[in-house]
Design an enzyme around this catalytic site. Sequence first.
Site, PDB file in Angstrom:
ATOM      1  N   GLN A 149       0.821  -1.221   0.000  1.00  0.00           N
ATOM      2  CA  GLN A 149       0.000   0.000   0.000  1.00  0.00           C
ATOM      3  C   GLN A 149       0.849   1.263   0.000  1.00  0.00           C
ATOM      4  O   GLN A 149       0.664   2.163  -0.830  1.00  0.00           O
ATOM      5  CB  GLN A 149      -0.893   0.024   1.243  1.00  0.00           C
ATOM      6  CG  GLN A 149      -1.975  -1.015   1.304  1.00  0.00           C
ATOM      7  CD  GLN A 149      -2.895  -0.738   2.474  1.00  0.00           C
ATOM      8  OE1 GLN A 149      -3.784   0.117   2.391  1.00  0.00           O
ATOM      9  NE2 GLN A 149      -2.683  -1.433   3.579  1.00  0.00           N
TER      10      GLN A 149
ATOM     11  N   ASP B  55      15.066  -9.727  -1.377  1.00  0.00           N
ATOM     12  CA  ASP B  55      14.750 -10.289  -0.061  1.00  0.00           C
ATOM     13  C   ASP B  55      15.535  -9.483   0.963  1.00  0.00           C
ATOM     14  O   ASP B  55      16.760  -9.609   1.061  1.00  0.00           O
ATOM     15  CB  ASP B  55      15.140 -11.768  -0.017  1.00  0.00           C
ATOM     16  CG  ASP B  55      14.895 -12.405   1.349  1.00  0.00           C
ATOM     17  OD1 ASP B  55      14.439 -11.691   2.278  1.00  0.00           O
ATOM     18  OD2 ASP B  55      15.166 -13.611   1.489  1.00  0.00           O
TER      19      ASP B  55
ATOM     20  N   ALA C  44       7.306  -5.214   5.775  1.00  0.00           N
ATOM     21  CA  ALA C  44       7.122  -5.728   7.137  1.00  0.00           C
ATOM     22  C   ALA C  44       6.236  -6.963   7.097  1.00  0.00           C
ATOM     23  O   ALA C  44       5.529  -7.207   6.105  1.00  0.00           O
ATOM     24  CB  ALA C  44       6.486  -4.666   8.030  1.00  0.00           C
ATOM     25  N   TYR C  45       6.268  -7.725   8.168  1.00  0.00           N
ATOM     26  CA  TYR C  45       5.297  -8.797   8.381  1.00  0.00           C
ATOM     27  C   TYR C  45       4.171  -8.184   9.196  1.00  0.00           C
ATOM     28  O   TYR C  45       4.356  -7.839  10.363  1.00  0.00           O
ATOM     29  CB  TYR C  45       5.935  -9.963   9.138  1.00  0.00           C
ATOM     30  CG  TYR C  45       5.054 -11.190   9.231  1.00  0.00           C
ATOM     31  CD1 TYR C  45       5.256 -12.269   8.382  1.00  0.00           C
ATOM     32  CD2 TYR C  45       4.032 -11.278  10.168  1.00  0.00           C
ATOM     33  CE1 TYR C  45       4.454 -13.404   8.461  1.00  0.00           C
ATOM     34  CE2 TYR C  45       3.219 -12.388  10.250  1.00  0.00           C
ATOM     35  CZ  TYR C  45       3.436 -13.451   9.392  1.00  0.00           C
ATOM     36  OH  TYR C  45       2.637 -14.571   9.463  1.00  0.00           O
TER      37      TYR C  45
ATOM     38  N   THR D 158       4.952   1.152  13.824  1.00  0.00           N
ATOM     39  CA  THR D 158       3.525   0.968  14.052  1.00  0.00           C
ATOM     40  C   THR D 158       3.076   1.401  15.441  1.00  0.00           C
ATOM     41  O   THR D 158       3.861   1.392  16.401  1.00  0.00           O
ATOM     42  CB  THR D 158       3.171  -0.525  13.867  1.00  0.00           C
ATOM     43  OG1 THR D 158       1.790  -0.744  14.188  1.00  0.00           O
ATOM     44  CG2 THR D 158       4.017  -1.406  14.771  1.00  0.00           C
ATOM     45  N   ASP D 159       1.789   1.740  15.547  1.00  0.00           N
ATOM     46  CA  ASP D 159       1.182   2.021  16.847  1.00  0.00           C
ATOM     47  C   ASP D 159       1.132   0.773  17.729  1.00  0.00           C
ATOM     48  O   ASP D 159       0.953   0.875  18.943  1.00  0.00           O
ATOM     49  CB  ASP D 159      -0.236   2.581  16.655  1.00  0.00           C
ATOM     50  CG  ASP D 159      -1.169   1.609  15.944  1.00  0.00           C
ATOM     51  OD1 ASP D 159      -0.714   0.887  15.033  1.00  0.00           O
ATOM     52  OD2 ASP D 159      -2.368   1.574  16.281  1.00  0.00           O
TER      53      ASP D 159
ATOM     54  N   TYR E  95       3.635  -9.182  16.747  1.00  0.00           N
ATOM     55  CA  TYR E  95       3.812  -8.152  15.727  1.00  0.00           C
ATOM     56  C   TYR E  95       4.400  -6.880  16.332  1.00  0.00           C
ATOM     57  O   TYR E  95       5.424  -6.370  15.877  1.00  0.00           O
ATOM     58  CB  TYR E  95       2.471  -7.854  15.048  1.00  0.00           C
ATOM     59  CG  TYR E  95       2.499  -6.625  14.165  1.00  0.00           C
ATOM     60  CD1 TYR E  95       3.340  -6.546  13.063  1.00  0.00           C
ATOM     61  CD2 TYR E  95       1.673  -5.538  14.446  1.00  0.00           C
ATOM     62  CE1 TYR E  95       3.366  -5.411  12.261  1.00  0.00           C
ATOM     63  CE2 TYR E  95       1.689  -4.405  13.645  1.00  0.00           C
ATOM     64  CZ  TYR E  95       2.542  -4.348  12.560  1.00  0.00           C
ATOM     65  OH  TYR E  95       2.569  -3.222  11.777  1.00  0.00           O
TER      66      TYR E  95
ATOM     67  N   LYS F 140       8.273  -5.347  15.857  1.00  0.00           N
ATOM     68  CA  LYS F 140       8.451  -4.012  15.285  1.00  0.00           C
ATOM     69  C   LYS F 140       9.242  -3.126  16.248  1.00  0.00           C
ATOM     70  O   LYS F 140      10.076  -2.315  15.816  1.00  0.00           O
ATOM     71  CB  LYS F 140       7.094  -3.377  14.971  1.00  0.00           C
ATOM     72  CG  LYS F 140       6.359  -4.016  13.793  1.00  0.00           C
ATOM     73  CD  LYS F 140       7.070  -3.798  12.469  1.00  0.00           C
ATOM     74  CE  LYS F 140       6.954  -2.386  11.981  1.00  0.00           C
ATOM     75  NZ  LYS F 140       7.571  -2.195  10.640  1.00  0.00           N
TER      76      LYS F 140
ATOM     77  N   TRP G  18      -3.340   1.938  11.412  1.00  0.00           N
ATOM     78  CA  TRP G  18      -4.589   1.673  10.694  1.00  0.00           C
ATOM     79  C   TRP G  18      -4.491   2.103   9.234  1.00  0.00           C
ATOM     80  O   TRP G  18      -5.349   2.806   8.701  1.00  0.00           O
ATOM     81  CB  TRP G  18      -5.748   2.395  11.367  1.00  0.00           C
ATOM     82  CG  TRP G  18      -6.081   1.950  12.754  1.00  0.00           C
ATOM     83  CD1 TRP G  18      -5.267   1.298  13.642  1.00  0.00           C
ATOM     84  CD2 TRP G  18      -7.333   2.146  13.430  1.00  0.00           C
ATOM     85  NE1 TRP G  18      -5.933   1.083  14.823  1.00  0.00           N
ATOM     86  CE2 TRP G  18      -7.193   1.591  14.727  1.00  0.00           C
ATOM     87  CE3 TRP G  18      -8.528   2.759  13.088  1.00  0.00           C
ATOM     88  CZ2 TRP G  18      -8.233   1.612  15.662  1.00  0.00           C
ATOM     89  CZ3 TRP G  18      -9.552   2.786  14.021  1.00  0.00           C
ATOM     90  CH2 TRP G  18      -9.416   2.204  15.296  1.00  0.00           C
TER      91      TRP G  18
END
Length: 315
Positions: A11, A44, A68-69, A109-110, A134, A138, A159
Amino acid sequence: MNILVTGGNGQLGTALRLVSRNSRDRYIFSDIARAEGRETLTLDITDREAVDRLVGEMDIDAIINCAAYTDVDRAEDNIELARRLNAEAPAILAAAMARRNGFLVHISTDYVFGGADLRTPYREDAVGEPTGVYGLTKLEGEKAIEASGCRHIIIRTAWLYSEYGRNFCLTMLRLTATKAEVRVVDDQFGTPTYAGDLAAAIYRILENRLAGSTSAERADGAIYHFSNEGSCNWFEFASRICSRARELDPSRPECRVLPCSSEEFPSKVRRPAYSVLDKTRIKESFGLEIPKWEDSLDLCLENILLDNDTKILHL
């Protein structure tokens, strides 16, 4: 300048393709697999030798790490893979930039928060208390970058949604077009982030920095928060998607969006009940005016439902 974007078919990577189209710098996009119609280098990022080889051959000056995963539930069963992608790979990218005196923009990430019972937006210096693998991996990635000695900034977001890939907005559009009712949790609060807005912010920050902006250089080594303005719960987010979609396309069938509790959707991981991010630092440091989440959602829905060429407003 040569700028490598990892996760280039996701995205955020897709949004960066759009905002960087007219850049004087050369943006190079990589991913683990190619996508039809997109110029993408196969890379990779967990392979140190492959990263070093590409960085050298393409003479990379900066990396934007969007890879990211991100599957929160599956990460609980795939701890090793999540750690390779979310913690070890950022360390590899940071080391590559450190050796070249390059610059790394890393997206976090939050979900590094959530363990504390807060009801005020998280500042960047808040202690991370992840509630699952997760978020934990991170956070490990952030710490690995900070320990690498490379010039960098870390941007935490939340989000994320867009016109592309798999995300909550597209899922709700599909479900509300095919079901009479959907149930969505109303006890988890955060802020939706339109990938186009985040991409525009990253682009502006990096362009200013590569142009030699003193204020941008002073920002090296800092963590920033970026999401759209405002906050909501998932039920409110879904309700806005459903109602606005019917306004744009009256032929869509009616669907009732109903609130429910998280207990009605058993999960392997406890998601943060509140993960709203304080964005004061990034707004003051880079002069950003960030759109409200409702306005950006409306723009995204117009792009999707009116079949527009994707419009991204540069911040």
